[in-house]
Design a protein around this motif. Sequence first.
Motif: not given
Length: 390
Positions: A356-357, A359-361, A363-365
């Motif tokens: 999860v961490a 994937v979130v990273f 998407m932010l990039c």
Amino acid sequence: MASSVLPSGSQCAAAAAAAVAAAPLGLRLRLLLLLLSAAALIPTGDGQNLFTKDVTVIEGEVATISCQVNKSDDSVIQLLNPNRQTIYFRDFRPLKDSRFQLLNFSSSELKVSLTNVSISDEGRYFCQLYTDPPQESYTTITVLVPPRNLMIDIQKDTAVEGEEIEVNCTAMASKPATTIRWFKGSKELKGKSEVEEWSDMYTVTSQLMLKVHKEDDGVPVICQVEHPAVTGNLQTQRYLEVQYKPQVRIQMTYPLQGLTREGDALELTCDAVGKPQPVMVTWVRVDDEMPQHAVLSGPNLFINNLNKTDNGTYRCEASNVVGKAHSDYMLYVYDSRAGEEGSIRAVDHAVIGGVVAVVVFAMLCLLIILGRYFARHKGLFSLTSSPRIK
């Protein structure tokens, strides 16, 4: 210190005149001439002032007595002891006590030392100045005597925790009376003192009632004396010896951490400390019998191949002459897979959290890159999309 005036010259003259009148005629003339000559030699004492100071000295040390004169005109000075015996007349010592020594003699001062002072030397010493009228001043010597002996006594050499004991401290033969202070370690305590007087000497006894606890074992009880003849702290002390019942603590030495599971081994160690040291440490199972496969070895309890029938409370008991104490350990045996399943679940949760961490990273990039792209091409889009004016 005080001053007084001896019989005046007029009084002496009246007495002399009476003596002359009673004498035969031929003797009268010679006495009259002698009296006139003596009167001419006696200073009038106008403006002169005789003074001295009180002296405080420790027994065995040196006292200094000083007879001083303001505006001296060479009048005769002498020093007398409390019995009014002349110690020094000018610079001459009639008294045969060699402890008195002349330190200074002049027209304005007669200074004398007294060595190896004792209690018998206390009292008033008189300075006399031969003027008209004669003058007298006295100084008081006070002798201080430190305590001859300091003793501390404890009612019981060995006490039991919770017990109240009596401690006494005696300071013998001092002058003046001593002040006694009590300390337990660095903490000051309050005692009760009694003073006994004998031949101008004082013996002080102080009583301390002390309730002891196990923490007091090995702690010093200090009797401290305060006295003007003592420099620093004069003290004596005794160390408390306190017996107390055992303190019991159970440690799990195996397994070092984690759950106690079926099939595993368990080892418990019982630590018991007391005074005197407990000679017997026993293990029991509360409300049940010890498992047959349990092994007892002094303070250690070992149970191999645990199963759920071993669940229960295990108690370590220790005793000495003061009393007994115990500590309990509650055993609960888990299923053999309990620890593994817990570990697997913990691993799964960690993996999921990591994915999860990531994937979130990502998407932010992506959002940051798209934002910068649109910001750069904003003007170009506006130019191509606006209508041309003719």
